[in-house]
Design an enzyme around this catalytic site. Structure first.
Site, PDB file in Angstrom:
ATOM      1  CG  PHE A 112      -1.848   0.973   1.539  1.00  0.00           C
ATOM      2  CD1 PHE A 112      -3.119   0.868   0.992  1.00  0.00           C
ATOM      3  CD2 PHE A 112      -1.585   2.038   2.395  1.00  0.00           C
ATOM      4  CE1 PHE A 112      -4.104   1.809   1.286  1.00  0.00           C
ATOM      5  CE2 PHE A 112      -2.563   2.983   2.685  1.00  0.00           C
ATOM      6  CZ  PHE A 112      -3.823   2.866   2.126  1.00  0.00           C
ATOM      7  CB  ALA A 113       2.650   2.962  -2.479  1.00  0.00           C
TER       8      ALA A 113
ATOM      9  N   PRO B 237       7.622  11.685   1.070  1.00  0.00           N
ATOM     10  CG  PRO B 237       9.659  11.778  -0.074  1.00  0.00           C
ATOM     11  CD  PRO B 237       8.215  11.382  -0.233  1.00  0.00           C
TER      12      PRO B 237
ATOM     13  N   GLY C 289       2.671  12.492   4.829  1.00  0.00           N
ATOM     14  CA  GLY C 289       2.384  11.260   5.556  1.00  0.00           C
ATOM     15  C   GLY C 289       1.052  11.423   6.259  1.00  0.00           C
ATOM     16  CB  SER C 290       0.090  13.342   9.274  1.00  0.00           C
ATOM     17  OG  SER C 290       0.805  12.538  10.170  1.00  0.00           O
TER      18      SER C 290
ATOM     19  CD  GLN D 217       1.612  -3.601  49.184  1.00  0.00           C
ATOM     20  OE1 GLN D 217       1.728  -2.390  49.278  1.00  0.00           O
ATOM     21  NE2 GLN D 217       0.814  -4.294  49.972  1.00  0.00           N
TER      22      GLN D 217
ATOM     23  N   GLY E 275      17.754  -5.407  33.874  1.00  0.00           N
ATOM     24  CA  GLY E 275      18.813  -5.518  32.866  1.00  0.00           C
ATOM     25  C   GLY E 275      18.468  -6.504  31.761  1.00  0.00           C
TER      26      GLY E 275
ATOM     27  CD  GLU F  48      -2.484   0.541   8.649  1.00  0.00           C
ATOM     28  OE1 GLU F  48      -3.683   0.475   8.927  1.00  0.00           O
ATOM     29  OE2 GLU F  48      -1.763  -0.448   8.446  1.00  0.00           O
TER      30      GLU F  48
HETATM   31  N1  COS Z   1     -14.301   7.223   4.731  1.00  0.00           N
HETATM   32  C1  COS Z   1     -14.835   7.758   3.610  1.00  0.00           C
HETATM   33  N2  COS Z   1     -14.650   9.065   3.252  1.00  0.00           N
HETATM   34  C2  COS Z   1     -13.895   9.820   4.066  1.00  0.00           C
HETATM   35  C3  COS Z   1     -13.296   9.321   5.242  1.00  0.00           C
HETATM   36  C4  COS Z   1     -13.554   7.964   5.572  1.00  0.00           C
HETATM   37  N3  COS Z   1     -13.030   7.427   6.674  1.00  0.00           N
HETATM   38  N4  COS Z   1     -12.614  10.324   5.847  1.00  0.00           N
HETATM   39  C5  COS Z   1     -12.761  11.402   5.082  1.00  0.00           C
HETATM   40  N5  COS Z   1     -13.540  11.098   4.012  1.00  0.00           N
HETATM   41  C6  COS Z   1     -13.974  12.045   2.973  1.00  0.00           C
HETATM   42  C7  COS Z   1     -14.645  13.226   3.684  1.00  0.00           C
HETATM   43  O1  COS Z   1     -16.017  12.944   3.914  1.00  0.00           O
HETATM   44  C8  COS Z   1     -14.430  14.344   2.713  1.00  0.00           C
HETATM   45  O2  COS Z   1     -15.400  14.319   1.678  1.00  0.00           O
HETATM   46  P1  COS Z   1     -16.613  15.407   1.677  1.00  0.00           P
HETATM   47  O3  COS Z   1     -15.930  16.747   1.592  1.00  0.00           O
HETATM   48  O4  COS Z   1     -17.386  15.026   0.455  1.00  0.00           O
HETATM   49  O5  COS Z   1     -17.324  15.223   2.964  1.00  0.00           O
HETATM   50  C9  COS Z   1     -13.090  14.030   2.057  1.00  0.00           C
HETATM   51  O6  COS Z   1     -12.872  12.625   2.285  1.00  0.00           O
HETATM   52  C10 COS Z   1     -11.963  14.859   2.678  1.00  0.00           C
HETATM   53  O7  COS Z   1     -11.940  14.633   4.079  1.00  0.00           O
HETATM   54  P2  COS Z   1     -11.261  15.665   5.097  1.00  0.00           P
HETATM   55  O8  COS Z   1     -11.792  17.041   4.843  1.00  0.00           O
HETATM   56  O9  COS Z   1     -11.388  15.102   6.484  1.00  0.00           O
HETATM   57  O10 COS Z   1      -9.716  15.627   4.610  1.00  0.00           O
HETATM   58  P3  COS Z   1      -8.426  16.139   5.311  1.00  0.00           P
HETATM   59  O11 COS Z   1      -7.376  16.320   4.286  1.00  0.00           O
HETATM   60  O12 COS Z   1      -8.739  17.335   6.163  1.00  0.00           O
HETATM   61  O13 COS Z   1      -8.049  14.894   6.267  1.00  0.00           O
HETATM   62  C11 COS Z   1      -6.769  13.770   7.980  1.00  0.00           C
HETATM   63  C12 COS Z   1      -7.142  15.053   7.287  1.00  0.00           C
HETATM   64  C13 COS Z   1      -5.651  14.116   8.934  1.00  0.00           C
HETATM   65  C14 COS Z   1      -7.972  13.244   8.764  1.00  0.00           C
HETATM   66  C15 COS Z   1      -6.380  12.683   6.954  1.00  0.00           C
HETATM   67  O14 COS Z   1      -5.436  13.230   6.042  1.00  0.00           O
HETATM   68  C16 COS Z   1      -5.754  11.440   7.597  1.00  0.00           C
HETATM   69  O15 COS Z   1      -6.453  10.551   8.097  1.00  0.00           O
HETATM   70  N6  COS Z   1      -4.393  11.380   7.591  1.00  0.00           N
HETATM   71  C17 COS Z   1      -3.619  10.253   8.093  1.00  0.00           C
HETATM   72  C18 COS Z   1      -3.375   9.337   6.991  1.00  0.00           C
HETATM   73  C19 COS Z   1      -2.567   8.187   7.361  1.00  0.00           C
HETATM   74  O16 COS Z   1      -3.069   7.297   8.020  1.00  0.00           O
HETATM   75  N7  COS Z   1      -1.291   8.207   6.909  1.00  0.00           N
HETATM   76  C20 COS Z   1      -0.421   7.134   7.112  1.00  0.00           C
HETATM   77  C21 COS Z   1      -0.186   6.481   5.789  1.00  0.00           C
HETATM   78  S1  COS Z   1      -0.642   4.809   5.709  1.00  0.00           S
HETATM   79  S2  COS Z   1       0.855   3.938   6.611  1.00  0.00           S
END
Ligand code: COS
Length: 401
Positions: free
Chosen positions: A130-131, A135, A138-139, A285, A347, A370
Site C-alpha cells: 500500500f503506497a 517524503p 504522511g499525515s 507491591q 537488565g 496508518e
Molecule cells: N471514509 C470515507 N470518506 C472519508 C473518510 C472515511 N473514513 N474520511 C474522510 N472522508 C472524505 C470526507 O467525507 C471528505 O469528503 P466530503 O468533503 O465530500 O465530505 C473528504 O474525504 C476529505 O476529508 P477531510 O476534509 O477530512 O480531509 P483532510 O485532508 O482534512 O483529512 C486527515 C485530514 C488528517 C484526517 C487525513 O489526512 C488522515 O487521516 N491522515 C492520516 C493518513 C494516514 O493514516 N497516513 C499514514 C499512511 S498509511 S501507513
C-alpha cells in the site's frame, strides 16, 4: 501463557473462537521456524507462503475470490493480527500487509481487478503493498505530490516518490495513490494498482528501522499504468484510502494488543519465578501495581478494538471514530505495558534475544503508521463535532415541523 478469556465476550461468535484457537496452535508450531531476523525479506516471503498454504490469508479477501467470508470480517482480521503479533511481529506484518495492500481493491476495485489480484494474495502466491506516504505527505494525505498525468486515451503516467512503504522491494504489486487533478486537495487523488515489474517503477532505497521489516522508498518516473488499473472513480483516491484505513486501523490496535498481551504474559512468568529480597518479585507491591495497570490497560484496549471491529461487522458504513479510538488507545497503551515489562525485567529487559526487548522495539512504529496518534486525535474530535452538528440540524428540522 496468554489469557484468552476475552474470547467469551459477546463480540464474538463460535467461528471466531475456533479461528483464534486454531491460528494460535498453528503459530506455536510454525512461526519461530520461519523467521530469521537477519534476513527479513526471506522471512516475509516464507511467512506469506506458509500463511497462504495454511489458509490463514483467506481472511484478507472476500469469499468470491478465494476468501473466508462474503465481505471483510474485521473481528477475524483483528484476532489474526493479535494472535500472530503475540508470537512474532514479522508474522503479523506479513499477514497485515496482504490485507492492507489489497483492501482498496476489495472495497472499490472492478471485478477484473479483484479476479486478477485477490486469489494469488489469499493463496500466498503474491505479496501486496500500500503506497500512500511521501517524503512531504504522511499525515497530511491531501498534500501528496506524486502525479498521474493522462498519457493517451487509456493510460496515466505516474511521477513521484513514495516512502516508508511496507513490503517495498519484495511486493509483487502496489496500490499507489497519486494526484490526478480533478480538484485541488483531497478531491483530486486517484488510486491505481501498479505491478512491481512496470517500467518506470524502481526501488530508490531500502529503509532500516528499529524493528526490521521490508521497507523502501519507491520512485515513479514516467511509469505508464493502464486506466483499467484505477481503483474507484477518478478523484476518489482519498475516499478509497480513508475507507481502507477505517477497516485496517482497528487491526493495528489488535496487533498492539497482541504485543501487549505477550509482554504481560512474559512479565507474569518472570515476576513469579525471579527472587528479590528473598521472595518472588511478584510479592512486591510495586510489581503488583505495575501488573494491575498492565492487565487493566490490555483489557480496556481490547474492549475498544473489538467494539470497533464488531460495529463494522454489524454493517456500519463508517467506523471512523471507533477505529481511530481503538488504534490510538491500543497502541499507546501497549507501549506503556511493554515499557513496564522492560522495567520489571531490569537488565534482562534491554538484553538482545529477550522477548520483551524485541517487543519494546516492535511496538514503537504502531503509534506512527496508518495515522499517528496525533492524527487519530484530530479524526476523533472532528467526528464528535460532526455528530453535534448533525444533531443540531435534526433538532432544527424537528422544530420547523
Ligand atoms: N471514509 C470515507 N470518506 C472519508 C473518510 C472515511 N473514513 N474520511 C474522510 N472522508 C472524505 C470526507 O467525507 C471528505 O469528503 P466530503 O468533503 O465530500 O465530505 C473528504 O474525504 C476529505 O476529508 P477531510 O476534509 O477530512 O480531509 P483532510 O485532508 O482534512 O483529512 C486527515 C485530514 C488528517 C484526517 C487525513 O489526512 C488522515 O487521516 N491522515 C492520516 C493518513 C494516514 O493514516 N497516513 C499514514 C499512511 S498509511 S501507513
Amino acid at each position: 501463557m496468554i489469557d484468552a478469556s476475552f474470547l467469551s465476550w459477546p463480540f464474538f461468535e463460535d467461528r471466531h473462537r475456533q479461528f483464534a484457537a486454531d491460528l494460535n496452535a498453528w503459530a506455536s508450531r510454525e512461526v519461530e521456524l520461519l523467521v530469521d531476523h537477519h534476513d527479513v525479506d526471506a522471512s516475509c516471503r516464507r511467512l506469506v507462503r506458509r500463511l497462504g498454504e495454511g489458509g490463514w490469508l483467506k481472511a484478507v479477501v472476500p469469499q468470491a475470490y478465494g476468501g473466508l467470508t462474503p465481505a471483510f470480517d474485521v473481528r477475524t482480521l483483528c484476532l489474526a493480527r493479535e494472535t500472530l503479533a503475540a508470537h512474532e511481529g514479522l508474522a503479523d506484518f506479513a499477514f497485515a500487509m496482504q490485507g492492507l495492500g489489497t483492501g482498496p481493491i476489495t472495497l472499490f476495485g472492478t471485478d477484473a481487478l479483484k479476479e486478477q489480484y485477490l486469489p494469488p494474495v489469499a493463496r500466498g502466491d503474491a505479496i501486496a503493498a500500500f503506497a500512500l506516504s511521501e517524503p512531504e505527505a504522511g499525515s497530511d494525505v491531501a498534500a501528496m505530490s506524486t502525479i498521474a498525468i493522462p498519457d493517451g486515451p487509456d493510460h496515466v503516467r505516474l511521477d513521484g516518490l513514495k516512502t516508508w512503504i511496507s513490503n517495498g522491494g519484495i511486493a509483487d504489486h502496489y496500490v499507489v495513490f497519486a494526484r490526478s487533478g480533478e480538484a485541488p486537495g483531497a478531491k483530486g487523488l486517484s488510486a491505481y494498482v501498479v505491478d512491481a515489474q512496470t517500467p518506470g517503477l524502481s526501488i530508490e532505497n531500502r529503509i532500516d528501522v528499529i524493528a526490521p521489516h521490508p521497507l523502501a522508498t519507491l520512485r515513479f518516473e514516467g511509469c505508464r499504468v493502464p486506466l483499467a488499473k484505477r481503483i474507484g472513480g477518478p478523484g476518489e483516491g482519498f475516499k478509497v484510502a480513508m475507507a481502507t484505513l477505517d477497516v485496517f486501523r482497528s487491526t493495528v490496535g489488535a496487533a498492539a494488543l497482541g504485543l501487549a498481551r505477550r509482554a504481560l504474559a512474559e512479565t507474569l512468568q518472570h515476576a513469579s519465578s525471579r527472587k528479590l529480597f528473598g521472595a518472588p518479585l511478584g510479592d512486591l507491591q510495586m510489581t503488583q501495581a505495575a501488573l494491575a495497570d498492565m492487565a487493566t490497560g490490555v483489557d480496556s484496549a481490547a474492549l475498544l478494538v473489538f467494539r470497533a471491529a464488531w460495529t463494522k461487522d454489524q454493517g456500519a458504513p463508517r467506523v471512523t471514530r471507533e477505529a481511530a479510538m481503538a488504534k490510538m488507545y491500543a497502541t499507546e497503551t501497549a507501549q506503556s505495558v511493554i515499557d513496564k515489562a522492560v522495567q520489571i525485567f531490569g537488565g534482562l529487559g534491554v538484553t538482545k534475544g529477550v522477548k520483551v526487548e524485541e517487543l519494546y522495539r516492535e511496538i514503537r512504529a504502531l503509534r506512527i503508521y496508518e495515522g499517528a496518534t496525533e492524527v487519530q486525535k484530530i479524526v476523533i474530535a472532528r467526528e464528535l463535532l460532526k455528530m453535534l452538528e448533525a444533531q443540531r440540524a435534526r433538532d432544527l428540522a424537528a422544530s420547523d415541523r
